[in-house]
Design a protein around this motif. Structure first.
Motif, PDB file in Angstrom:
ATOM      1  N   ALA A  34       0.835  -1.198   0.000  1.00 51.29           N
ATOM      2  CA  ALA A  34       0.000   0.000   0.000  1.00 51.29           C
ATOM      3  C   ALA A  34       0.870   1.248   0.000  1.00 51.29           C
ATOM      4  O   ALA A  34       1.907   1.297   0.671  1.00 51.29           O
ATOM      5  N   LEU A  35       0.445   2.252  -0.754  1.00 53.59           N
ATOM      6  CA  LEU A  35       1.106   3.552  -0.792  1.00 53.59           C
ATOM      7  C   LEU A  35       0.020   4.611  -0.634  1.00 53.59           C
ATOM      8  O   LEU A  35      -0.829   4.773  -1.512  1.00 53.59           O
ATOM      9  N   VAL A  36       0.048   5.308   0.499  1.00 50.96           N
ATOM     10  CA  VAL A  36      -0.939   6.349   0.781  1.00 50.96           C
ATOM     11  C   VAL A  36      -0.336   7.677   0.335  1.00 50.96           C
ATOM     12  O   VAL A  36       0.531   8.239   1.000  1.00 50.96           O
ATOM     13  N   GLY A  74      13.087   9.852 -10.686  1.00 51.93           N
ATOM     14  CA  GLY A  74      12.634   8.550 -10.240  1.00 51.93           C
ATOM     15  C   GLY A  74      13.510   7.445 -10.802  1.00 51.93           C
ATOM     16  O   GLY A  74      14.676   7.662 -11.178  1.00 51.93           O
ATOM     17  N   PRO A  75      12.990   6.235 -10.903  1.00 49.21           N
ATOM     18  CA  PRO A  75      13.788   5.111 -11.416  1.00 49.21           C
ATOM     19  C   PRO A  75      14.274   5.286 -12.846  1.00 49.21           C
ATOM     20  O   PRO A  75      15.224   4.611 -13.264  1.00 49.21           O
ATOM     21  N   GLY A 109       4.592  10.252  -6.938  1.00 46.54           N
ATOM     22  CA  GLY A 109       4.287   8.826  -6.833  1.00 46.54           C
ATOM     23  C   GLY A 109       4.221   8.153  -8.181  1.00 46.54           C
ATOM     24  O   GLY A 109       4.671   7.011  -8.344  1.00 46.54           O
ATOM     25  N   ARG A 110       3.680   8.849  -9.188  1.00 41.75           N
ATOM     26  CA  ARG A 110       3.641   8.276 -10.534  1.00 41.75           C
ATOM     27  C   ARG A 110       5.049   8.091 -11.076  1.00 41.75           C
ATOM     28  O   ARG A 110       5.353   7.087 -11.741  1.00 41.75           O
ATOM     29  N   GLY A 111       5.950   9.049 -10.784  1.00 42.01           N
ATOM     30  CA  GLY A 111       7.329   8.915 -11.234  1.00 42.01           C
ATOM     31  C   GLY A 111       8.039   7.742 -10.582  1.00 42.01           C
ATOM     32  O   GLY A 111       8.846   7.056 -11.216  1.00 42.01           O
ATOM     33  N   MET A 112       7.733   7.490  -9.317  1.00 31.60           N
ATOM     34  CA  MET A 112       8.367   6.368  -8.627  1.00 31.60           C
ATOM     35  C   MET A 112       7.909   5.015  -9.171  1.00 31.60           C
ATOM     36  O   MET A 112       8.590   4.005  -9.001  1.00 31.60           O
ATOM     37  N   ARG A 113       6.760   4.989  -9.836  1.00 30.06           N
ATOM     38  CA  ARG A 113       6.203   3.732 -10.321  1.00 30.06           C
ATOM     39  C   ARG A 113       6.344   3.561 -11.834  1.00 30.06           C
ATOM     40  O   ARG A 113       5.828   2.600 -12.393  1.00 30.06           O
ATOM     41  N   GLU A 114       7.043   4.473 -12.492  1.00 23.61           N
ATOM     42  CA  GLU A 114       7.123   4.410 -13.948  1.00 23.61           C
ATOM     43  C   GLU A 114       7.956   3.241 -14.454  1.00 23.61           C
ATOM     44  O   GLU A 114       7.821   2.836 -15.592  1.00 23.61           O
ATOM     45  N   SER A 126      -3.059   3.181 -14.611  1.00 25.96           N
ATOM     46  CA  SER A 126      -3.054   2.187 -13.539  1.00 25.96           C
ATOM     47  C   SER A 126      -2.725   0.793 -14.061  1.00 25.96           C
ATOM     48  O   SER A 126      -1.967   0.045 -13.434  1.00 25.96           O
ATOM     49  N   ARG A 127      -3.263   0.419 -15.216  1.00 25.57           N
ATOM     50  CA  ARG A 127      -3.011  -0.929 -15.732  1.00 25.57           C
ATOM     51  C   ARG A 127      -1.557  -1.095 -16.143  1.00 25.57           C
ATOM     52  O   ARG A 127      -0.955  -2.154 -15.923  1.00 25.57           O
ATOM     53  N   ALA A 128      -0.959  -0.036 -16.740  1.00 23.25           N
ATOM     54  CA  ALA A 128       0.424  -0.140 -17.209  1.00 23.25           C
ATOM     55  C   ALA A 128       1.393  -0.274 -16.041  1.00 23.25           C
ATOM     56  O   ALA A 128       2.412  -0.966 -16.145  1.00 23.25           O
ATOM     57  N   ALA A 129       1.107   0.397 -14.922  1.00 21.18           N
ATOM     58  CA  ALA A 129       2.026   0.370 -13.785  1.00 21.18           C
ATOM     59  C   ALA A 129       1.757  -0.783 -12.839  1.00 21.18           C
ATOM     60  O   ALA A 129       2.553  -1.030 -11.922  1.00 21.18           O
TER      61      ALA A 129
END
Length: 506
Positions: free
Chosen positions: A150-152, A188-189, A353-358, A394-397
């Motif tokens: 979980a990431l709040v 990010g990554p 948060g989106r950058g951390m999950r790219e 959401s589906r891509a990440a």
């Protein structure tokens, strides 16, 4: 007196053919069928007086058969339940229509053809005190058994702190006077391995990074207003910001390792433009550049020197443990600064948060919780577009975007009726195939019908049945609906309790 002559009977077909020398073939005689034994004997009024026999109140009525569609069947037989969902994912409680257990598995539903779900996003609505937070936390806890984390992304009221403490995780607190800094312009990554990319790979990756930054800056600039009008951010402003970011990172000069920049650095670059930046943006002089970009620079200056100064304008200082079961970014220290400050912070955290999950690895499944989203969406159309972008990816990440709000009409508070912001906000409902509707007042019934297309029976479930107990909700999974009572373990009930301030608990 003469008697009337009787007419002779006519010849039948067989006699007629016989007169001409033809005979009809004899019909086969069907053998007599044996009478079947009677399965049931008719009982007398009070039944036979023998052991093992009883009294019949009335004779059995003849059985009648009916044929109808599935839409018509619930009218005559209202106790027929919706087709059950597969027993996978988090066991949330009881499906009161069927009496069985109800399971929630958004990604599992997406992968199945027999469940009408095409994206894993969830929107959870409910009046305060109807169990919305408890349902959210119970889902997080139970999905952790299946490898989810979980990431709040912003906890304005520290509701998730007990959950973090239970897992031995300290929430990251953001606010004035605190050391935590988050740079929403972080690579990010995607910063790793940039020097090994060929020209095509670098161009593709830069498009992802700069696109995310432009979406963020567009939302931040649009959150600033001139009277009641948001600061414009059109193609000209986009070109200026993109050119400045390329200069600051070194991408414009072909650097193999790009430098991370910040919002203050971007503001300073626009305030003191270089001759190369002025030429690239096709301005005749520095004076024209400054005149044409004054609103853009003033809006960015408010972010640098305003209420959130020092929070999102420096390099990131926090270290998130991405392997922990949960990570939470607390914004409770920002609540005294007002809803606008919290909304801007939520926008920055959303982009970060989106950058951390790219560049998430396959199988790294995460549930991104977004609370108080109405504060972010009220910043204007550009902030709504930024939020819309998160739901579409959401589906891509490999992420489940879990959005909490009070009522569906919160999405319409982003602008005037018929405006672009309201149109985008309505489309957000179509980007979430799973909607959880906890109890609402009767005044919300019209919104449930207009925005979600609920019929009178479903509206009564939300405005009556769900208001009679906590944790009751109508789960809309695609076009299927389920009446669900969330069931909490005593330990979960303690972790999800949110009325400490009222009860005076420490």
């Amino acid at each position: 007196m003469t008697r009337p002559r009787r007419s002779r009977p006519g010849r039948d077909v067989g006699r007629l053919l016989a007169d001409f020398g033809h005979d009809l073939p004899a019909a086969a005689v069907e053998p007599a069928r044996a009478k079947e034994a009677r399965l049931f004997t008719r009982a007398s009024r009070r039944g036979p007086r023998r052991a093992g026999r009883g009294w019949a109140a009335s004779p059995a009525a003849p059985v009648s058969s009916w044929r109808m569609t599935s839409d018509q069947a619930p009218v005559l037989w209202p106790l027929i339940a919706t087709p059950g969902l597969p027993p996978t994912g988090a066991q949330m409680g009881i499906d009161v229509l069927s009496g069985g257990s109800f399971y929630a598995d958004p990604f599992g539903w997406v992968l199945r053809d027999d469940v009408p779900v095409t994206n894993p996003n969830v929107m959870c609505f409910g009046k305060p005190g109807r169990g919305k937070s408890a349902t959210t936390k119970a889902f997080l806890l139970r999905m952790m058994d299946f490898g989810y984390r979980a990431l709040v992304l912003g906890d304005p009221k520290d509701e998730y702190e007990p959950l973090c403490t239970f897992f031995g995780v300290d929430p990251i607190r953001i606010g004035p006077g605190l050391p935590a800094r988050i740079n929403p312009l972080s690579f990010g990554p995607l910063a790793a391995g940039w020097d090994t990319l060929d020209r095509h790979g670098a161009h593709t990756r830069s498009g992802i990074v700069f696109g995310r930054w432009l979406t963020l800056i567009r939302g931040l600039v649009g959150s600033q207003r001139i009277g009641a009008t948001p600061v414009p951010f059109g193609p000209v402003e986009e070109q200026v910001v993109k050119a400045a970011l390329r200069d600051l990172t070194g991408y414009a000069t072909g650097a193999t390792r790009l430098a991370e920049t910040t919002i203050p650095a971007l503001w300073h670059q626009l305030t003191t433009p270089t001759p190369q930046l002025i030429e690239e943006c096709r301005y005749a002089s520095a004076r024209q550049f400054l005149d044409e970009t004054r609103l853009l620079r003033d809006a960015l200056g408010q972010l640098v020197d305003g209420a959130l100064a020092g929070l999102f304008d420096a390099h990131t200082t926090i270290d998130v443990d991405w392997d922990a079961p949960i990570a939470s970014l607390s914004l409770s220290r920002l609540m005294p600064l007002g809803d606008e400050a919290v909304g801007i912070a939520l926008t920055c955290l959303s982009s970060w948060g989106r950058g951390m999950r790219e560049n998430a690895t396959p199988g790294d499944l995460r549930i991104n919780v977004r609370d108080e989203v109405w504060k972010q969406m009220r910043l204007g159309p550009e902030a709504v577009k930024s939020f819309d972008q998160d739901l579409r990816l959401s589906r891509a990440a490999g992420d489940i975007q879990w959005v909490n709000a009070h009522k569906p009409a919160d999405l319409l508070s982003v602008g005037d009726a018929g405006s672009q912001a309201v149109t985008i906000a309505k489309d957000l409902l179509h980007l979430t195939d799973v909607k959880i509707l906890h109890g609402q007042d009767h005044g919300v019934a019209a919104d449930l019908e207009d925005l979600l297309g609920l019929g009178p029976i479903a509206r009564d479930v939300v405005t009556r049945w769900a208001m009679q107990g906590k944790g009751r909700a109508l789960w809309c999974v695609g076009d299927q609906q389920y009446k669900v009572q969330t069931v909490l373990h005593p330990l979960e009930a303690a972790l999800t309790f949110t009325n400490d301030a009222i009860t005076g608990a420490a």
